[in-house]
Write an enzyme that holds these catalytic residues in place. Structure first.
Site, mmCIF file in Angstrom:
data_model
loop_
_atom_site.group_PDB
_atom_site.id
_atom_site.type_symbol
_atom_site.label_atom_id
_atom_site.label_comp_id
_atom_site.label_asym_id
_atom_site.label_seq_id
_atom_site.Cartn_x
_atom_site.Cartn_y
_atom_site.Cartn_z
ATOM 1 N N HIS A 227 8.014 18.974 6.364
ATOM 2 C CA HIS A 227 8.619 17.817 5.702
ATOM 3 C C HIS A 227 8.324 17.867 4.199
ATOM 4 C CE1 HIS A 227 10.195 13.829 5.190
ATOM 5 N NE2 HIS A 227 9.039 13.359 4.746
ATOM 6 N N ALA B 178 26.189 16.567 -0.354
ATOM 7 C CA ALA B 178 25.295 17.501 0.323
ATOM 8 C C ALA B 178 26.167 18.275 1.297
ATOM 9 C CB ALA B 178 24.222 16.734 1.071
ATOM 10 N N TYR C 80 32.892 9.084 9.165
ATOM 11 C CA TYR C 80 32.244 9.116 10.499
ATOM 12 C C TYR C 80 31.605 7.775 10.863
ATOM 13 C CZ TYR C 80 28.055 10.112 7.682
ATOM 14 O OH TYR C 80 27.071 10.064 6.743
ATOM 15 N N GLU C 81 31.524 6.866 9.893
ATOM 16 C CA GLU C 81 31.009 5.531 10.206
ATOM 17 C C GLU C 81 32.058 4.708 10.958
ATOM 18 O OE1 GLU C 81 28.576 3.624 6.986
ATOM 19 O OE2 GLU C 81 29.007 5.491 5.944
ATOM 20 N N MET D 127 31.024 16.354 4.954
ATOM 21 C CA MET D 127 31.739 15.244 5.605
ATOM 22 C C MET D 127 32.239 14.199 4.612
ATOM 23 S SD MET D 127 29.000 14.723 8.673
ATOM 24 C CE MET D 127 28.299 16.144 9.543
ATOM 25 N N SER D 128 32.439 14.604 3.372
ATOM 26 C CA SER D 128 32.902 13.625 2.373
ATOM 27 C C SER D 128 33.857 14.306 1.391
ATOM 28 C CB SER D 128 31.695 13.057 1.622
ATOM 29 O OG SER D 128 31.061 14.058 0.846
ATOM 30 N N HIS E 289 20.977 1.779 3.084
ATOM 31 C CA HIS E 289 21.949 2.576 2.327
ATOM 32 C C HIS E 289 23.142 1.718 1.921
ATOM 33 C CE1 HIS E 289 20.320 6.684 2.848
ATOM 34 N NE2 HIS E 289 19.702 6.089 3.841
ATOM 35 N N SER F 263 24.884 12.093 -0.703
ATOM 36 C CA SER F 263 23.675 11.920 0.103
ATOM 37 C C SER F 263 22.491 12.638 -0.532
ATOM 38 C CB SER F 263 23.889 12.492 1.504
ATOM 39 O OG SER F 263 25.061 11.970 2.059
ATOM 40 N N HIS G 286 31.237 6.886 4.575
ATOM 41 C CA HIS G 286 31.739 8.114 5.196
ATOM 42 C C HIS G 286 32.675 7.766 6.352
ATOM 43 C CE1 HIS G 286 28.119 9.650 3.143
ATOM 44 N NE2 HIS G 286 28.810 10.766 3.035
ATOM 45 N N ASN H 246 21.428 23.008 3.443
ATOM 46 C CA ASN H 246 21.055 23.830 4.605
ATOM 47 C C ASN H 246 22.041 24.979 4.716
ATOM 48 O OD1 ASN H 246 22.826 21.432 5.371
ATOM 49 N ND2 ASN H 246 23.114 22.742 7.148
HETATM 50 N N1 HPA Z 1 27.587 20.400 8.078
HETATM 51 C C1 HPA Z 1 28.350 19.340 7.737
HETATM 52 N N2 HPA Z 1 27.992 18.475 6.801
HETATM 53 C C2 HPA Z 1 26.834 18.673 6.172
HETATM 54 C C3 HPA Z 1 25.996 19.760 6.464
HETATM 55 C C4 HPA Z 1 26.401 20.657 7.478
HETATM 56 O O1 HPA Z 1 25.705 21.641 7.808
HETATM 57 N N3 HPA Z 1 24.905 19.667 5.657
HETATM 58 C C5 HPA Z 1 25.094 18.563 4.876
HETATM 59 N N4 HPA Z 1 26.255 17.975 5.173
#
Ligand code: HPA
Length: 279
Positions: free
Chosen positions: A254, A121, A93-94, A218-219, A69, A38, A91, A242
């Site tokens: 932003h 990410a 979660y889809e 998540m991947s 995407h 991502s 992913h 993050n």
């Molecule tokens: N948590 C889970 N998946 C993520 C995060 C997160 O903080 N940031 C980017 N992917």
């Protein structure tokens, strides 16, 4: 959406049909594959002599439900090497079956890929890491409650019970460390915790996860398992987009976020293509 047959011969035939459609589009497949996570699509955009085919033009590729995407498979030159890039991934979660999500990667392995560079990410769980840092994945914890190897084993791909004591190849980790040092890029290291998502972590979950891992995403975990099963070498790099453990009062705009993204993307592309030049 395709369904995975409950029969290993048919499952394998599905992978081979997918591999054939990849070869038809790209010819003989080079040994190195980068899965661009991502926000890391810039890696594919920087390929030289690039050829791109959108996933919906390839047989059996699940197409992302997220508008804009769709994802594409690319071939081109990076670090002086001929490589493949999967720009965008499905992913879990889809709502897709884990074996459907990993089907394109398994088909690439059938088509001749031997080295897989997985990127993603991720949220940082380590107070020593800053937002925008890159992290070499040294190991992972599968908390997705999904495994791409469930069901009848594909004996032609790998063993029923594959060893997972070295999911991220040590030799490749060494190359990544040395390359980062040469380039003056700070490369953190740590354990990646795979969550199903799509909801982010609660405070209580963060407090638990930080005991065990350095980043959460998540991947990557299903792909690493599928590649390891097939005997491929895996390198994993997270971009810490993050922090779940550092609180900042500073306002985030932003523009700042976009600018950080661009800077990280430069660093990431530079690191990965230089690693590739040494493989
Ligand atoms: N948590 C889970 N998946 C993520 C995060 C997160 O903080 N940031 C980017 N992917």
């Amino acid at each position: 959406m395709i369904e995975i047959p409950d029969n290993s011969a048919e499952h394998l035939a599905l992978l081979d049909e997918t591999a054939a459609s990849i070869k038809e589009a790209f010819g003989d497949i080079p040994e190195i594959l980068v899965v661009a996570g991502s926000g890391l699509g810039a890696f594919g955009e920087r390929l030289e002599n690039a050829k791109a085919v959108s996933y919906d033009k390839l047989k059996n590729f699940p197409v992302s439900t997220v508008v804009g995407h769709a994802g594409k498979l690319m071939r081109g030159t990076a670090g002086g090497r001929d490589i493949m890039v999967m720009s965008g991934r499905k992913h879990l979660y889809e709502g897709v079956d884990v074996r459907v999500a990993t089907l394109p990667l398994q088909a690439m392995l059938r088509a001749g890929v031997k080295t897989v560079i997985l990127s993603n990410a991720a949220g940082s769980l380590n107070v020593k890491f800053a937002v925008g840092d890159l992290m070499l994945i040294t190991d992972h914890i599968n908390n997705m409650f999904k495994n791409p190897l469930i069901g009848p084993n594909l004996d032609d791909m790998g063993p029923r019970f594959p060893d997972m004591s070295e999911p991220y190849n040590r030799e490749l980790q060494k190359v990544a460390r040395e390359t980062a040092l040469d380039l003056g890029i700070l490369l953190r290291e740590g354990v990646y915790w795979g969550n199903l998502g799509p909801s982010y972590e609660t405070q209580a979950e963060v407090q638990m996860l930080r005991q065990f891992a350095d980043a959460v995403g998540m991947s990557t975990v299903p792909e690493c398992i599928a590649a390891t099963h097939a005997g491929a070498r895996v390198l994993g790099i997270s971009v810490l987009t993050n922090s779940l453990v550092l609180k900042t009062d500073a306002e985030t705009t932003h523009e700042e976020v976009m600018e950080t993204g661009r800077q990280v993307s430069d660093k990431f592309c530079n690191l990965v293509s230089t690693i590739i030049s040494k493989l």
